[in-house]
Write an enzyme that holds these catalytic residues in place. Structure first.
Site, PDB file in Angstrom:
ATOM      1  N   ARG A 120       0.840  -1.197   0.000  1.00 27.02           N
ATOM      2  CA  ARG A 120       0.000   0.000   0.000  1.00 27.02           C
ATOM      3  C   ARG A 120       0.878   1.251   0.000  1.00 27.02           C
ATOM      4  O   ARG A 120       1.009   1.948   1.001  1.00 27.02           O
ATOM      5  CB  ARG A 120      -0.971  -0.038   1.167  1.00 27.02           C
ATOM      6  CG  ARG A 120      -2.068  -1.062   0.903  1.00 27.02           C
ATOM      7  CD  ARG A 120      -3.273  -0.915   1.774  1.00 27.02           C
ATOM      8  NE  ARG A 120      -4.461  -1.418   1.107  1.00 27.02           N
ATOM      9  CZ  ARG A 120      -5.651  -1.483   1.663  1.00 27.02           C
ATOM     10  NH1 ARG A 120      -5.827  -1.061   2.899  1.00 27.02           N
ATOM     11  NH2 ARG A 120      -6.680  -1.934   0.998  1.00 27.02           N
ATOM     12  N   GLN A 125      -1.058   2.315  -6.062  1.00 27.76           N
ATOM     13  CA  GLN A 125      -2.501   2.525  -5.871  1.00 27.76           C
ATOM     14  C   GLN A 125      -3.328   2.008  -7.038  1.00 27.76           C
ATOM     15  O   GLN A 125      -4.425   1.478  -6.846  1.00 27.76           O
ATOM     16  CB  GLN A 125      -2.780   4.018  -5.653  1.00 27.76           C
ATOM     17  CG  GLN A 125      -2.390   4.506  -4.267  1.00 27.76           C
ATOM     18  CD  GLN A 125      -2.681   5.980  -4.068  1.00 27.76           C
ATOM     19  OE1 GLN A 125      -2.998   6.701  -5.017  1.00 27.76           O
ATOM     20  NE2 GLN A 125      -2.564   6.440  -2.845  1.00 27.76           N
ATOM     21  N   ASP A 128      -3.991  -1.741  -6.575  1.00 29.63           N
ATOM     22  CA  ASP A 128      -4.471  -2.166  -5.259  1.00 29.63           C
ATOM     23  C   ASP A 128      -5.858  -2.806  -5.332  1.00 29.63           C
ATOM     24  O   ASP A 128      -6.891  -2.137  -5.273  1.00 29.63           O
ATOM     25  CB  ASP A 128      -4.495  -0.961  -4.317  1.00 29.63           C
ATOM     26  CG  ASP A 128      -4.731  -1.356  -2.861  1.00 29.63           C
ATOM     27  OD1 ASP A 128      -5.097  -2.523  -2.612  1.00 29.63           O
ATOM     28  OD2 ASP A 128      -4.548  -0.506  -1.979  1.00 29.63           O
ATOM     29  N   SER A 131      -8.267  -2.270  -2.226  1.00 30.52           N
ATOM     30  CA  SER A 131      -8.976  -0.990  -2.218  1.00 30.52           C
ATOM     31  C   SER A 131     -10.122  -0.986  -3.222  1.00 30.52           C
ATOM     32  O   SER A 131     -11.224  -0.535  -2.919  1.00 30.52           O
ATOM     33  CB  SER A 131      -8.003   0.158  -2.528  1.00 30.52           C
ATOM     34  OG  SER A 131      -7.102   0.349  -1.461  1.00 30.52           O
ATOM     35  N   TYR A 226      -3.719  -0.159   7.581  1.00 31.39           N
ATOM     36  CA  TYR A 226      -4.514  -1.069   8.388  1.00 31.39           C
ATOM     37  C   TYR A 226      -4.467  -0.670   9.864  1.00 31.39           C
ATOM     38  O   TYR A 226      -3.537  -0.002  10.315  1.00 31.39           O
ATOM     39  CB  TYR A 226      -3.992  -2.503   8.261  1.00 31.39           C
ATOM     40  CG  TYR A 226      -4.232  -3.136   6.925  1.00 31.39           C
ATOM     41  CD1 TYR A 226      -5.491  -3.616   6.580  1.00 31.39           C
ATOM     42  CD2 TYR A 226      -3.203  -3.264   5.999  1.00 31.39           C
ATOM     43  CE1 TYR A 226      -5.714  -4.212   5.343  1.00 31.39           C
ATOM     44  CE2 TYR A 226      -3.414  -3.852   4.762  1.00 31.39           C
ATOM     45  CZ  TYR A 226      -4.668  -4.331   4.448  1.00 31.39           C
ATOM     46  OH  TYR A 226      -4.881  -4.909   3.224  1.00 31.39           O
TER      47      TYR A 226
END
Length: 370
Positions: A120, A125, A128, A131, A226
């Site tokens: 992450r 991104q 990901d 996500s 997280y």
């Protein structure tokens, strides 16, 4: 490279690569094979894939011929023998949970890239998967709650009187939680949100939610966004504060997960007993044990008049857009791995190093080795 797309086992309805991605990959010199009917559950026909440049084949042919194999769900154990050394496998494998499977795959000599292990970091991104899929889950969780709640979400002014808006509590303000907050606000609910990370307060409030803050939380900026394990003292304070919000809520959506561990219990049966009759809990952590005591994965149960929906597979209920998003994540990873149709396996790259779980007969994923 020869890329192979496999059909997902039921109840998974997504497909790893969308025809849009196939068109780009074939145009750059790759050959794409797809198992017959692999896209049907995502409303993508074999004809659509043929038009994008793919070849439609039987499963056994895809497994034998493809150099890179794509299936979101871990392959059946009986098929591991068909994976010869040197092949590359892509899917969502939860390496910190499925440790025995990682050993088995390492023994076959395949290189496994687990899409849920994408680091992450800002550069990753666009790759990901967690996500992307959390966006789908957060949105769909609110729709499920609204469909099961025996009252309206928005405030209504009617000739029969005024209907007060529903009160929604979202536990966990990660990607899924933030999407749930936004969706619940769009439907007209009054929204509160809790997270152990004080840094997300501004994001919650920007979406129109009220942040429930419990002082004393430990936040680790190196945890990839997280939550991390908290002290016993903090957990006690958290439980007391959450109980006040839970018992006044009509809907509670839980999303709290700690990588590689059982999901923390945040809603006890004692709390459920105090909730309003007819209230709804949607537990997105169900596959990891659930945040609500009594949650059953992939089931909807009634506990003391409270509807508890345990579902960690909501992306499969929206396969058209979920497949397109997942596919785009995979496509972006392949841009890094494939240079002019040649494999670029650079383990100095943080993304490649963080996503590759097994390689050359061994487990190479550092968190698992530790």
């Amino acid at each position: 490279m020869i890329l192979g797309i496999l059909k997902e086992p039921s109840p998974e309805t997504r497909v790893s690569l969308h025809p849009e991605a196939v068109k780009v990959l074939t145009a750059s010199g790759n050959k794409v094979l797809i198992e017959k009917g692999a896209g049907e559950s995502s409303f993508l026909s074999d004809t659509t894939y043929l038009e994008a440049g793919a070849e439609v084949k039987e499963r056994i042919a895809v497994l034998k011929e493809a150099e890179m194999i794509f299936q979101i769900t871990p392959m059946d154990a009986s098929e591991h023998a068909l994976l010869s050394k040197g092949k590359y496998l892509f899917g969502v494998y939860q390496p910190l949970v499925a440790k025995d499977l990682m050993k088995t795959l390492a023994g076959t000599g395949v290189s496994l890239f687990s899409m849920d292990s994408i680091p992450r970091i800002s550069r990753a991104q666009s790759m990901d998967v967690l996500s992307s899929m959390s966006t789908v889950s957060g949105y769909k969780a609110v729709l499920l709650a609204a469909a099961n709640l025996p009252r309206f979400f928005p405030m209504l002014m009617t000739a029969a009187g005024t209907i007060a808006p529903a009160k929604v509590l979202v536990i966990g303000a990660g990607v899924a939680g933030l999407q749930a907050i936004a969706t619940a606000k769009r439907l007209g609910a009054v929204v509160e949100a809790f997270d152990t990370r004080p840094s997300v307060k501004e994001q919650v409030e920007s979406l129109g939610g009220k942040f429930v803050e419990v002082p004393g939380a430990v936040e680790d900026t190196g945890a990839g966004g997280y939550a991390v394990e908290q002290s016993a003292e903090y957990k006690q304070k958290q439980s007391e504060m959450l109980e006040k919000s839970i018992i006044k809520s009509d809907v509670v959506i839980t999303t709290a997960l700690i990588p590689g561990r059982k999901a923390p219990i945040l809603i006890t049966k004692a709390m459920l007993e105090k909730m309003k009759s007819g209230a709804v809990v949607v537990d997105l952590a169900a596959a990891n044990g659930g945040n609500c005591e009594g949650t059953q994965n992939n089931e909807t149960v009634s506990i003391d008049g409270i509807t508890v929906i345990g579902n960690s597979a909501l992306p499969s209920t929206m396969p058209q857009d979920a497949s397109k998003m997942y596919s785009k994540n995979v496509q972006n990873l392949l841009k890094l791995l494939l240079k002019e149709d040649q494999l670029n396996l650079n383990f100095e790259d943080a993304i490649i190093k963080g996503t590759c779980i097994t390689h050359d007969g061994a487990i190479v994923y550092e968190p698992l080795l530790k």
